[in-house]
Design a protein around this motif. Structure first.
Motif, PDB file in Angstrom:
ATOM      1  N   SER A 353       1.058  -1.112  -0.172  1.00 40.31           N
ATOM      2  CA  SER A 353       0.203   0.162   0.282  1.00 40.31           C
ATOM      3  C   SER A 353       0.861   1.516   0.247  1.00 40.31           C
ATOM      4  CB  SER A 353      -1.082  -0.022   0.921  1.00 40.31           C
ATOM      5  OG  SER A 353      -1.829  -0.632   0.973  1.00 40.31           O
ATOM      6  N   LYS A 354       0.263   2.343  -0.398  1.00 42.70           N
ATOM      7  CA  LYS A 354       0.631   3.561  -0.772  1.00 42.70           C
ATOM      8  C   LYS A 354       0.702   4.288   0.296  1.00 42.70           C
ATOM      9  CE  LYS A 354       0.469   8.326  -2.869  1.00 42.70           C
ATOM     10  NZ  LYS A 354       2.351   8.392  -2.512  1.00 42.70           N
ATOM     11  N   GLU A 359       6.045   4.685  -1.128  1.00 44.95           N
ATOM     12  CA  GLU A 359       4.963   4.207  -2.124  1.00 44.95           C
ATOM     13  C   GLU A 359       4.814   2.785  -1.725  1.00 44.95           C
ATOM     14  OE1 GLU A 359       3.819   5.953  -4.287  1.00 44.95           O
ATOM     15  OE2 GLU A 359       4.725   7.996  -3.417  1.00 44.95           O
ATOM     16  N   ASP A 395      -3.448  -8.466  -7.226  1.00 47.06           N
ATOM     17  CA  ASP A 395      -4.073  -7.838  -8.553  1.00 47.06           C
ATOM     18  C   ASP A 395      -5.335  -7.414  -7.733  1.00 47.06           C
ATOM     19  OD1 ASP A 395      -1.859  -8.649  -9.645  1.00 47.06           O
ATOM     20  OD2 ASP A 395      -2.945 -10.363 -10.875  1.00 47.06           O
ATOM     21  N   ALA A 398      -4.540  -3.699  -6.491  1.00 43.75           N
ATOM     22  CA  ALA A 398      -4.291  -2.861  -6.593  1.00 43.75           C
ATOM     23  C   ALA A 398      -5.296  -1.996  -7.470  1.00 43.75           C
ATOM     24  CB  ALA A 398      -3.330  -3.670  -7.497  1.00 43.75           C
ATOM     25  N   ASP A 399      -4.941  -0.671  -6.386  1.00 42.56           N
ATOM     26  CA  ASP A 399      -5.793   0.842  -6.706  1.00 42.56           C
ATOM     27  C   ASP A 399      -7.263   0.518  -6.704  1.00 42.56           C
ATOM     28  OD1 ASP A 399      -3.434   2.057  -8.569  1.00 42.56           O
ATOM     29  OD2 ASP A 399      -4.123   0.437 -10.595  1.00 42.56           O
ATOM     30  N   CYS A 400      -7.556  -0.288  -5.185  1.00 46.33           N
ATOM     31  CA  CYS A 400      -8.558  -0.296  -4.321  1.00 46.33           C
ATOM     32  C   CYS A 400      -8.624   0.744  -3.624  1.00 46.33           C
ATOM     33  CB  CYS A 400      -8.368  -2.355  -3.822  1.00 46.33           C
ATOM     34  SG  CYS A 400     -10.210  -1.733  -3.290  1.00 46.33           S
ATOM     35  N   ASP A 401      -9.742   1.753  -3.546  1.00 45.49           N
ATOM     36  CA  ASP A 401     -10.783   2.553  -2.443  1.00 45.49           C
ATOM     37  C   ASP A 401     -11.070   1.725  -1.770  1.00 45.49           C
ATOM     38  OD1 ASP A 401     -12.800   2.016  -3.894  1.00 45.49           O
ATOM     39  OD2 ASP A 401     -12.645   3.574  -4.274  1.00 45.49           O
ATOM     40  N   GLU A 404     -14.300   0.030  -2.258  1.00 42.44           N
ATOM     41  CA  GLU A 404     -13.893  -1.305  -3.107  1.00 42.44           C
ATOM     42  C   GLU A 404     -14.258  -2.057  -2.461  1.00 42.44           C
ATOM     43  OE1 GLU A 404     -14.397  -4.301  -5.678  1.00 42.44           O
ATOM     44  OE2 GLU A 404     -14.986  -2.517  -6.000  1.00 42.44           O
TER      45      GLU A 404
END
Length: 419
Positions: A353-354, A359, A395, A398-401, A404
Motif C-alpha cells: 500500500s501507498k 510508495e 492484483d 491494486a488501486d482498490c479504494d 471497494e
C-alpha cells in the motif's frame, strides 16, 4: 421455498414420519391388547355370574359336583368352549367342553392344581387358532379380593375368526389414525416453526448488524486518528479471511479473526497525536508508548461481548514466530492461529500500500520480504497457503479504494456471519 424452509420441511417431515412409524405400532398393540382384555373381562364377569346363579361356589360332595357340572355346561355353551370348576383344594369337580373346544384341548399347556389368588389369562396360538385361557379364583363376593377362596374356575375361549378380524381391523384403524395425526401435526407445525424461525433470524440479523456497525464505527474512529489506516482495516481483514479459508477456518473462529483483524489497532485511539501522527521515526521512548496500543486495545475489546473474539488478534498481532515480537514475546504455536494469519496479511498489505511516508512496493519485492521472514516472523504453514493466492490478492487490491475494500470485506462478512 428458500433453503432454510426446505431444510425445515425435510426435518419436520422426517420427525413426523419417525413419530408415526413408532406411535402407530404402539397404538395398534395397545388397542389389540385392550380389545383382548375386554373379551376376557366380559368372560370372567359372565362366568362369575353363572357360578353364583347355579350356587356352585364353595360346595363339595355329590351336591357340589352336581351343581358344578350344571354350571360348567351352561358356561361352556356361552362365552367359553371349555369350562372347568375346582374346589378350594384344587380338586376338579366338573368339566364341560364344546366341539370347538375339543379341537384345541389336547394342544393346551398342562398345569398342576390351581393355587392362584387373582384372576389372570393367557393369550396363545393353538393350531392357527387364537385361544384365550382364563383363570379365576372363586369367592363369595367376587369384588372382595381379600376374602377366602372357595374354588377355582378355568375357561378356554377359541376366539372366532370374525371377532379376531374385527379386533385386527379396529387396531389397524387406530394405528392409521395415530399415524395420520402425527403427519397432520407435523404439517400444522411447519408454518409455525418457519414463522418463528424467520422472526428469530430477523432479530439475529438486527443484532449482528448492530455488532458489525459497532465494529465499523470503532474502525472509522481509528482511521480518523491514524493516517496509516482507513482502507487498510478493510483490506487486511479481507486478506486474513482469504488465508483462513485456505486453512479451513469457519464459524466463530472465522468471525473472531475478521473482527480482530479489522480492530487490530483499536488501541491507537489512546496514543497521543504527537506520537501517532509523527511523520518521522519514533525514538525509543516514543516507541515504548506506541507499543502500549496493544494493551489498550485488549482493554477496549475485552468484556464487550461479541468483540471478545477479537482479543486473540488484538493482543498478539505484533508477536513473531521466533519469539522476538511484543508485548509477551511468545513464539511458535503459542501465538493464536488468528494472530499468525493476521501477521502475514498485515505486513503484505502494509508493503503493497501507498502510505504518506512510502510508495507501494512491487509484488516480487513484497513476496521476497515475506519469504525472507518466514520462520522468524511468519508461520511456515500460513505462508504455504498464502503463496497460492498472493498474486491474485495483489492484483485484486491494486488501486482498490476504501469503498471497494469495504465491499470486498462485506462479502466475506455475509458469507461467514451467515447473513
Amino acid at each position: 421455498m428458500n433453503p432454510f424452509q426446505k431444510r425445515t420441511a425435510i426435518r419436520i417431515a422426517a420427525v413426523s414420519i419417525l413419530l408415526a412409524s413408532v406411535a402407530s405400532p404402539i397404538a395398534w398393540y395397545v388397542e389389540r391388547e385392550g380389545a383382548e382384555e375386554s373379551i376376557v373381562k366380559l368372560a370372567i364377569e359372565e362366568s362369575d355370574q353363572l357360578m353364583h346363579f347355579h350356587d356352585a361356589i364353595g360346595l363339595s360332595g355329590e351336591e357340589g359336583i352336581e351343581r358344578a357340572t350344571q354350571a360348567a355346561k351352561t358356561i361352556s355353551g356361552g362365552l367359553f368352549d371349555i369350562a372347568e370348576i375346582y374346589d378350594k383344594n384344587g380338586t376338579k369337580l366338573a368339566e364341560a367342553i364344546t366341539a370347538e373346544g375339543e379341537t384345541v384341548e389336547s394342544a393346551l399347556p398342562s398345569h398342576g392344581k390351581p393355587k392362584y389368588t387373582a384372576a389372570s389369562y393367557q393369550s396363545i396360538r393353538v393350531a392357527d387358532r387364537w385361544v384365550l385361557r382364563v383363570f379365576v379364583p372363586l369367592r363369595t363376593d367376587s369384588t372382595d379380593t381379600t376374602g377366602p377362596i372357595l374354588g377355582y374356575f378355568e375357561g378356554v375361549r377359541v376366539v372366532p375368526e370374525w371377532q379376531r378380524q374385527q379386533i385386527l381391523d379396529s387396531s389397524l384403524a387406530v394405528a392409521l389414525m395415530v399415524s395420520l395425526a402425527s403427519l397432520l401435526c407435523g404439517a400444522a407445525l411447519y408454518p409455525v416453526v418457519v414463522h418463528l424461525s424467520s422472526d428469530n433470524e430477523r432479530k439475529a440479523r438486527e443484532v449482528l448488524d448492530s455488532h458489525i456497525s459497532m465494529m465499523e464505527a470503532l474502525g472509522r474512529a481509528i482511521a480518523k486518528r491514524d493516517s496509516d489506516t482507513g482502507a487498510h482495516n478493510y483490506r487486511v481483514a479481507w486478506i486474513a479471511a482469504r488465508i483462513a479459508e485456505r486453512l479451513g477456518m469457519t464459524g466463530s473462529a472465522m468471525q473472531a479473526l475478521i473482527a480482530g483483524s479489522f480492530l487490530h489497532d483499536v488501541g491507537k485511539i489512546g496514543i497521543p497525536d504527537a506520537i501517532l501522527l509523527k511523520p518521522g521515526r519514533l525514538d525509543d521512548g516514543e516507541m515504548t508508548i506506541m507499543r502500549t496500543h496493544v494493551a489498550l486495545g485488549e482493554e477496549i475489546v475485552t468484556g464487550m461481548g461479541w468483540l471478545d473474539g477479537a482479543h486473540a488478534v488484538v493482543a498478539a498481532h505484533h508477536e513473531k514466530w521466533d519469539g522476538s515480537g511484543y508485548p509477551r514475546r511468545i513464539k511458535g504455536e503459542e501465538i493464536p492461529l488468528a494472530a499468525r494469519i493476521f501477521a502475514v496479511a498485515d505486513v503484505f498489505d502494509a508493503l503493497c500500500s501507498k502510505r504518506p511516508y512510502k510508495e507501494p512496493m512491487k509484488f516480487d519485492e513484497v513476496m521476497a520480504i515475506l519469504e525472507r521472514d518466514t520462520g522468524s516472523h511468519f508461520d511456515h504453514t500460513v505462508m504455504a497457503e498464502f503463496r497460492v493466492i498472493a498474486a491474485a490478492i495483489f492484483d485484486q487490491l491494486a488501486d482498490c479504494d476504501e469503498a471497494e475494500a469495504q465491499r470486498l470485506l462485506e462479502e466475506r462478512v455475509r458469507r461467514h456471519f451467515e447473513m
